[in-house]
Design a protein around this motif. Structure first.
Motif, PDB file in Angstrom:
ATOM      1  N   ALA A  45     -24.833  13.874 -45.521  1.00 55.35           N
ATOM      2  CA  ALA A  45     -25.798  13.647 -46.493  1.00 55.35           C
ATOM      3  C   ALA A  45     -27.185  13.582 -45.904  1.00 55.35           C
ATOM      4  O   ALA A  45     -28.174  14.212 -46.732  1.00 55.35           O
ATOM      5  CB  ALA A  45     -25.023  12.817 -47.415  1.00 55.35           C
ATOM      6  N   VAL A  46     -27.101  12.752 -44.855  1.00 57.33           N
ATOM      7  CA  VAL A  46     -28.439  12.603 -44.667  1.00 57.33           C
ATOM      8  C   VAL A  46     -29.085  13.778 -44.057  1.00 57.33           C
ATOM      9  O   VAL A  46     -30.240  13.895 -44.230  1.00 57.33           O
ATOM     10  CB  VAL A  46     -28.303  11.448 -43.122  1.00 57.33           C
ATOM     11  CG1 VAL A  46     -29.678  11.406 -42.425  1.00 57.33           C
ATOM     12  CG2 VAL A  46     -27.974  10.147 -43.864  1.00 57.33           C
ATOM     13  N   LEU A  47     -28.283  14.672 -43.122  1.00 58.40           N
ATOM     14  CA  LEU A  47     -29.045  15.926 -42.768  1.00 58.40           C
ATOM     15  C   LEU A  47     -29.388  16.922 -43.908  1.00 58.40           C
ATOM     16  O   LEU A  47     -30.015  17.530 -43.832  1.00 58.40           O
ATOM     17  CB  LEU A  47     -28.000  16.533 -41.775  1.00 58.40           C
ATOM     18  CG  LEU A  47     -27.672  15.626 -40.505  1.00 58.40           C
ATOM     19  CD1 LEU A  47     -26.688  16.552 -39.647  1.00 58.40           C
ATOM     20  CD2 LEU A  47     -29.091  15.699 -39.668  1.00 58.40           C
ATOM     21  N   PHE A  49     -30.212  15.823 -47.244  1.00 62.63           N
ATOM     22  CA  PHE A  49     -31.662  15.492 -47.606  1.00 62.63           C
ATOM     23  C   PHE A  49     -32.758  15.692 -46.670  1.00 62.63           C
ATOM     24  O   PHE A  49     -33.961  16.153 -47.140  1.00 62.63           O
ATOM     25  CB  PHE A  49     -31.409  14.072 -47.830  1.00 62.63           C
ATOM     26  CG  PHE A  49     -30.491  13.480 -49.207  1.00 62.63           C
ATOM     27  CD1 PHE A  49     -31.120  14.070 -50.584  1.00 62.63           C
ATOM     28  CD2 PHE A  49     -29.556  12.904 -49.066  1.00 62.63           C
ATOM     29  CE1 PHE A  49     -30.227  13.935 -51.559  1.00 62.63           C
ATOM     30  CE2 PHE A  49     -28.855  12.494 -50.258  1.00 62.63           C
ATOM     31  CZ  PHE A  49     -29.152  13.289 -51.621  1.00 62.63           C
ATOM     32  N   LEU A  50     -32.627  15.644 -45.492  1.00 61.82           N
ATOM     33  CA  LEU A  50     -33.617  15.960 -44.449  1.00 61.82           C
ATOM     34  C   LEU A  50     -34.103  17.372 -44.568  1.00 61.82           C
ATOM     35  O   LEU A  50     -35.314  17.576 -44.516  1.00 61.82           O
ATOM     36  CB  LEU A  50     -33.264  15.592 -43.147  1.00 61.82           C
ATOM     37  CG  LEU A  50     -34.416  15.611 -41.950  1.00 61.82           C
ATOM     38  CD1 LEU A  50     -35.577  14.869 -42.130  1.00 61.82           C
ATOM     39  CD2 LEU A  50     -33.755  15.559 -40.465  1.00 61.82           C
ATOM     40  N   SER A  51     -32.887  18.264 -44.456  1.00 66.98           N
ATOM     41  CA  SER A  51     -33.212  19.763 -44.566  1.00 66.98           C
ATOM     42  C   SER A  51     -34.124  20.057 -45.679  1.00 66.98           C
ATOM     43  O   SER A  51     -34.999  20.878 -46.028  1.00 66.98           O
ATOM     44  CB  SER A  51     -31.927  20.205 -44.264  1.00 66.98           C
ATOM     45  OG  SER A  51     -31.302  20.033 -43.401  1.00 66.98           O
ATOM     46  N   VAL A  52     -33.718  19.455 -46.957  1.00 65.67           N
ATOM     47  CA  VAL A  52     -34.188  19.641 -48.255  1.00 65.67           C
ATOM     48  C   VAL A  52     -35.521  19.476 -48.274  1.00 65.67           C
ATOM     49  O   VAL A  52     -36.485  20.114 -48.687  1.00 65.67           O
ATOM     50  CB  VAL A  52     -33.529  19.118 -49.452  1.00 65.67           C
ATOM     51  CG1 VAL A  52     -34.208  19.277 -50.798  1.00 65.67           C
ATOM     52  CG2 VAL A  52     -32.014  19.680 -49.424  1.00 65.67           C
ATOM     53  N   GLY A  53     -35.974  18.207 -47.851  1.00 63.86           N
ATOM     54  CA  GLY A  53     -37.376  17.619 -47.679  1.00 63.86           C
ATOM     55  C   GLY A  53     -38.076  18.248 -46.939  1.00 63.86           C
ATOM     56  O   GLY A  53     -39.228  18.453 -47.410  1.00 63.86           O
ATOM     57  N   VAL A 233     -32.811   9.529 -47.626  1.00 66.19           N
ATOM     58  CA  VAL A 233     -32.300   9.558 -46.372  1.00 66.19           C
ATOM     59  C   VAL A 233     -31.703   8.000 -46.494  1.00 66.19           C
ATOM     60  O   VAL A 233     -30.642   7.547 -45.855  1.00 66.19           O
ATOM     61  CB  VAL A 233     -32.741  10.001 -45.259  1.00 66.19           C
ATOM     62  CG1 VAL A 233     -32.497   9.272 -43.832  1.00 66.19           C
ATOM     63  CG2 VAL A 233     -33.246  11.372 -45.226  1.00 66.19           C
ATOM     64  N   VAL A 234     -32.564   7.170 -46.943  1.00 68.46           N
ATOM     65  CA  VAL A 234     -32.271   5.731 -46.640  1.00 68.46           C
ATOM     66  C   VAL A 234     -31.117   5.032 -47.364  1.00 68.46           C
ATOM     67  O   VAL A 234     -30.168   4.733 -47.117  1.00 68.46           O
ATOM     68  CB  VAL A 234     -33.603   4.804 -47.158  1.00 68.46           C
ATOM     69  CG1 VAL A 234     -33.535   3.450 -47.204  1.00 68.46           C
ATOM     70  CG2 VAL A 234     -34.898   5.338 -45.978  1.00 68.46           C
ATOM     71  N   PRO A 235     -31.232   5.539 -49.152  1.00 71.10           N
ATOM     72  CA  PRO A 235     -29.886   5.060 -49.717  1.00 71.10           C
ATOM     73  C   PRO A 235     -28.677   5.739 -49.157  1.00 71.10           C
ATOM     74  O   PRO A 235     -27.622   5.036 -49.367  1.00 71.10           O
ATOM     75  CB  PRO A 235     -30.185   5.372 -51.011  1.00 71.10           C
ATOM     76  CG  PRO A 235     -31.286   6.277 -51.162  1.00 71.10           C
ATOM     77  CD  PRO A 235     -31.993   6.104 -49.727  1.00 71.10           C
ATOM     78  N   THR A 236     -28.783   6.973 -48.785  1.00 69.76           N
ATOM     79  CA  THR A 236     -27.584   7.491 -48.224  1.00 69.76           C
ATOM     80  C   THR A 236     -26.979   6.740 -46.923  1.00 69.76           C
ATOM     81  O   THR A 236     -25.942   6.334 -46.790  1.00 69.76           O
ATOM     82  CB  THR A 236     -27.954   9.222 -47.683  1.00 69.76           C
ATOM     83  OG1 THR A 236     -28.443   9.662 -48.855  1.00 69.76           O
ATOM     84  CG2 THR A 236     -26.592   9.760 -47.233  1.00 69.76           C
ATOM     85  N   VAL A 300     -33.983   9.623 -37.667  1.00 71.63           N
ATOM     86  CA  VAL A 300     -33.943  10.868 -38.402  1.00 71.63           C
ATOM     87  C   VAL A 300     -35.354  11.453 -39.273  1.00 71.63           C
ATOM     88  O   VAL A 300     -35.565  12.570 -39.240  1.00 71.63           O
ATOM     89  CB  VAL A 300     -33.035  10.344 -39.758  1.00 71.63           C
ATOM     90  CG1 VAL A 300     -32.648  11.877 -40.677  1.00 71.63           C
ATOM     91  CG2 VAL A 300     -31.482  10.155 -39.059  1.00 71.63           C
ATOM     92  N   ALA A 301     -35.797  10.341 -39.765  1.00 70.26           N
ATOM     93  CA  ALA A 301     -37.061  11.065 -40.706  1.00 70.26           C
ATOM     94  C   ALA A 301     -38.320  11.183 -39.719  1.00 70.26           C
ATOM     95  O   ALA A 301     -39.131  11.941 -40.071  1.00 70.26           O
ATOM     96  CB  ALA A 301     -37.427  10.003 -41.615  1.00 70.26           C
TER      97      ALA A 301
END
Length: 327
Positions: A45-47, A49-53, A233-236, A300-301
């Protein structure tokens, strides 16, 4: 070239020291018990959201360039985005990020003058979205600044919105130029010229923002999606370690933290980002885990895009050219 390697070594060392210190001073006896129950699905899920962002960060730049009358491909836009992450992390106050964006845009065929204005517009849109969110953040989360009363927060929020609108109006009418002439009379010629150069770039950005309202609305929405996806990414990560998450509450505090990071004097906001994260989110996660989550968030970010940006920068410009840009 040696200066480039020294700067890279310094940044990596700084990141290592800060990350180690944050983890060392926040772990306790419960840390490993909580981490042992980490949910692997959250990494996917983190990856996501990172990809979408990052994707919407690239598409908004493509559409901005199109508004200016030029065109770039999605890959060229992605290179601009990652190049920004790389040079921003190498320079105090992230100043190198703007230079990287201009260099990549020039490489993509965008004239220097337009490239400079586009970089300013991109930054203004991000800051504008964050500032417009702050009244909502203060209203629903007064604890983000507990030493200030709710009434004062309301006044600050109103002042922020009024200041934004007033500044935009003054820039469009070119009224601020008269004040700049008065305030810069005693400055050295070089500094005065630099002030007016910045003013022209910012005014050009504001005029571009108002030149195509519907297209700019689309870009603004893409900016919002990009930023909120990156902050998600953080709440995930919180969910991954079993924390109860109020998604909007966490996003609000991420918005507040990232406004502060725009004015951080350290390379890439190192130290300030991790410290601010620990202060803002210590009560959101299980005991002893906030420091580790802070470091993972930064990896990650910021640090993964930093490494990708290093690859693109060296591939496109070469090490010699890059070294010549590192002051």
């Amino acid at each position: 070239m040696l200066k480039l390697y020294k700067r890279l070594f310094f940044v990596i060392l700084l990141i290592g020291i800060i990350s180690g210190a944050v983890i060392y001073y926040t772990v306790d006896i419960n840390t490993f018990r909580h981490l042992s129950s980490f949910r692997i699905w959250s990494l996917a899920a983190v990856l996501f959201f990172l990809s979408v962002g990052l994707y919407f960060d690239g598409t908004r730049l493509m559409h901005l360039v199109r508004i200016s009358g030029e065109n770039i491909s999605l890959m060229e836009a992605v290179q601009v985005v990652f190049g920004n992450y790389f040079l921003a992390a190498l320079t105090p106050g992230a100043a190198g990020g703007a230079l990287a964006q201009v260099l990549f845009l020039r490489r993509a065929g965008v004239p220097t003058g337009k490239a400079t204005v586009l970089v300013v517009v991109r930054t203004i849109l991000s800051i504008l979205f964050l500032l417009l969110c702050m009244p909502v953040v203060f209203y629903y989360d007064p604890g983000v600044m507990p030493w200030i009363s709710e009434d004062l927060l309301s006044v600050i929020s109103s002042a922020v919105i009024i200041s934004i609108l007033a500044t935009i109006w003054l820039l469009r009418k070119n009224t601020l130029a008269y004040f700049l002439v008065a305030f810069t009379k005693r400055l050295h010629y070089t500094r005065r010229r630099r002030v007016f150069s910045i003013y022209r770039d910012v005014r050009g950005a504001i005029l571009m923002l108002s030149s195509a309202p519907l297209s700019m609305l689309r870009v603004f929405i893409e900016s919002a999606i990009s930023l909120l996806s990156l902050y998600s990414v953080v709440p995930t990560l919180f969910m991954g370690i079993g924390a109860e998450v109020n998604w909007l509450h966490v996003l609000g505090r991420m918005i507040f933290l990232n406004i502060l990071l725009y004015f951080a004097p350290t390379p890439g906001g190192s130290g300030i980002a991790e410290g601010g994260f620990v202060v803002l989110f210590n009560e959101f996660v299980p005991s002893g885990t906030v420091g580790i989550v802070a470091v993972v968030w930064r990896m990650v970010a910021e640090y993964i895009p930093f490494v990708i940006g290093l690859y693109f920068t060296v591939k496109v410009f070469g090490r010699a050219f890059l070294a010549s840009q590192i002051k």
